[in-house]
Every structure is written in C-alpha cells, then in structure tokens.
Design an enzyme around this catalytic site. Structure first.
Site, PDB file in Angstrom:
ATOM      1  N   HIS A   1      20.786 -25.759  13.031  1.00  0.00           N
ATOM      2  CA  HIS A   1      21.712 -24.500  14.122  1.00  0.00           C
ATOM      3  C   HIS A   1      19.947 -24.606  15.061  1.00  0.00           C
ATOM      4  CE1 HIS A   1      19.963 -21.368  11.218  1.00  0.00           C
ATOM      5  NE2 HIS A   1      19.334 -21.619  12.365  1.00  0.00           N
TER       6      HIS A   1
HETATM    7  C1  T46 Z   1      16.934 -19.646  11.578  1.00  0.00           C
HETATM    8  C2  T46 Z   1      16.419 -19.852   9.793  1.00  0.00           C
HETATM    9  C3  T46 Z   1      15.175 -20.292   9.832  1.00  0.00           C
HETATM   10  C4  T46 Z   1      22.687 -12.802   6.585  1.00  0.00           C
HETATM   11  O1  T46 Z   1      23.758 -12.291   6.105  1.00  0.00           O
HETATM   12  N1  T46 Z   1      21.720 -12.158   7.619  1.00  0.00           N
HETATM   13  C5  T46 Z   1      21.168 -12.271   7.684  1.00  0.00           C
HETATM   14  O2  T46 Z   1      20.123 -11.864   8.433  1.00  0.00           O
HETATM   15  C6  T46 Z   1      20.951 -14.232   7.797  1.00  0.00           C
HETATM   16  C7  T46 Z   1      19.693 -14.835   8.335  1.00  0.00           C
HETATM   17  C8  T46 Z   1      21.481 -14.976   6.864  1.00  0.00           C
HETATM   18  N2  T46 Z   1      23.004 -14.092   6.172  1.00  0.00           N
HETATM   19  C9  T46 Z   1      23.190 -14.850   5.565  1.00  0.00           C
HETATM   20  C10 T46 Z   1      24.139 -15.317   6.150  1.00  0.00           C
HETATM   21  C11 T46 Z   1      24.724 -16.900   5.761  1.00  0.00           C
HETATM   22  O3  T46 Z   1      25.843 -16.282   4.478  1.00  0.00           O
HETATM   23  O4  T46 Z   1      23.138 -15.261   4.436  1.00  0.00           O
HETATM   24  C12 T46 Z   1      23.240 -17.164   4.197  1.00  0.00           C
HETATM   25  C13 T46 Z   1      23.153 -17.990   4.895  1.00  0.00           C
HETATM   26  O5  T46 Z   1      22.210 -18.202   5.665  1.00  0.00           O
HETATM   27  P1  T46 Z   1      22.289 -19.563   7.033  1.00  0.00           P
HETATM   28  O6  T46 Z   1      23.012 -20.036   6.177  1.00  0.00           O
HETATM   29  O7  T46 Z   1      22.428 -19.278   8.424  1.00  0.00           O
HETATM   30  O8  T46 Z   1      20.850 -19.572   6.373  1.00  0.00           O
HETATM   31  P2  T46 Z   1      19.311 -20.741   6.834  1.00  0.00           P
HETATM   32  O9  T46 Z   1      19.089 -20.968   5.801  1.00  0.00           O
HETATM   33  O10 T46 Z   1      20.225 -21.420   7.463  1.00  0.00           O
HETATM   34  O11 T46 Z   1      18.756 -20.416   8.224  1.00  0.00           O
HETATM   35  C14 T46 Z   1      18.475 -19.512   8.441  1.00  0.00           C
HETATM   36  C15 T46 Z   1      18.654 -18.346   9.509  1.00  0.00           C
HETATM   37  O12 T46 Z   1      19.831 -17.796   9.418  1.00  0.00           O
HETATM   38  C16 T46 Z   1      18.641 -18.436  10.865  1.00  0.00           C
HETATM   39  O13 T46 Z   1      18.573 -17.462  12.004  1.00  0.00           O
HETATM   40  O14 T46 Z   1      16.567 -19.484  11.789  1.00  0.00           O
HETATM   41  O15 T46 Z   1      17.046 -19.485   9.141  1.00  0.00           O
END
Ligand code: T46
Length: 138
Positions: free
Chosen positions: A49
């Site tokens: 993303h």
């Molecule tokens: C990014 C990369 C480097 C939350 O509830 N709060 C938060 O602050 C974050 C970051 C995530 N979440 C929840 C949302 C999803 O249900 O945690 C779960 C996993 O998040 P996500 O799939 O977005 O994780 P990544 O590793 O794909 O991405 C993350 C960050 O979301 C993003 O901003 O730049 O790490």
C-alpha cells in the site's frame, strides 16, 4: 529515487548500547504513533500500500528485513538490519516489507494516528493518485 536512511547515534558503554530518538531532533516529524511487528511468518510480504499523507521511519530493532519502495516510476529494495538505522518513507510511496528473519522486530514511528482513509491499497489507484499530484505541481 532518493532513499533516506537515518543513522542514529548509539550511546554505548561497557553495559551495551542505547539509542534515543526525539521528534524534530532525530526524527523529522512529530511522532504521533509507534507500532511494531514481530513473529512475522517466513515468506510473508506485508505492506502492499501507499499513504496519501503519512510519513514514517522504519527501524528493524532486532533481526532483519527488506523494504521495497516504489514511487510509481522507480523501485528500490532497502535492507534493514541494524537497530540504529531508520528508513524514512514519505507519503505517495508504495511499500512492501519482506524477507523478515524469524527474530525480526520492525518498529515504525509515524507522523499521524491510524487512519484507514489515508491508505491506498490498490496499485492502479496509487498510480492515478500520484499522477493527479504531478498535474497539480505542473
Ligand atoms: C505501513 C507499514 C510499514 C491498527 O489497528 N493500528 C495501526 O496503527 C496499524 C499500523 C495497524 N492496525 C491494524 C490494521 C490491521 O487490521 O493492524 C492490522 C495490520 O495492519 P496492516 O495490514 O496495515 O499492516 P502492514 O504491515 O501491511 O502495514 C503497516 C502499516 O499499516 C502501514 O501504515 O506503512 O506497516
């Protein structure tokens, strides 16, 4: 594409190392959120993303991983393997994190609180979004 990697100052003594990070001193923005990922399953790629306005610094404080940055024109892979190095990721940058070592802990300092509306999770939408931005700049 310019990759911005910060090398933080470790305060070492005979007991070991300590790194301190202060907003606007070591980190170029106000830190509104900190999160970290660990126990990442072997072979998994996270991210996929971009963000419309969020700025972040990624620090692999234990173990190692790699980050693929993609600004829509150019891609670069940046290894993160030192607890005193931070990768700056601006807005409008597609990111993928991969090749996590089993012991990897990837910590992220973020300029904003969590907001799902700031995410662009579709690559074609990302390309459209940044091309709109370029038209505004021209
Ligand atoms: C990014 C990369 C480097 C939350 O509830 N709060 C938060 O602050 C974050 C970051 C995530 N979440 C929840 C949302 C999803 O249900 O945690 C779960 C996993 O998040 P996500 O799939 O977005 O994780 P990544 O590793 O794909 O991405 C993350 C960050 O979301 C993003 O901003 O730049 O790490």
């Amino acid at each position: 594409m310019q990759v911005i990697k910060y090398v933080f100052q470790p305060h070492g003594d005979k007991r070991g190392q300590l790194v301190a990070l202060e907003e606007f001193v070591d980190i170029p923005f106000k830190i509104k959120r900190v999160y970290y990922m660990y126990n990442t399953i072997e072979g998994v790629t996270r991210g996929h993303h971009a963000h419309k306005s969020l700025e972040q610094i990624l620090i692999c404080i234990h173990g190692s991983c790699k980050v693929r940055l993609d600004n829509g024109e150019e891609k670069k892979v940046v290894p993160l393997e030192k607890p005193y190095e931070g990768l700056y990721i601006s807005n409008n940058m597609w990111r993928e994190m991969f090749e996590f070592s089993p012991d990897a802990v990837l910590m992220v300092l973020a300029s904003e609180v969590y907001d799902e509306n700031d995410y662009i999770r579709d690559y074609d939408e990302f390309l459209k979004f940044i091309s709109k931005d370029k038209k505004i700049v021209k």
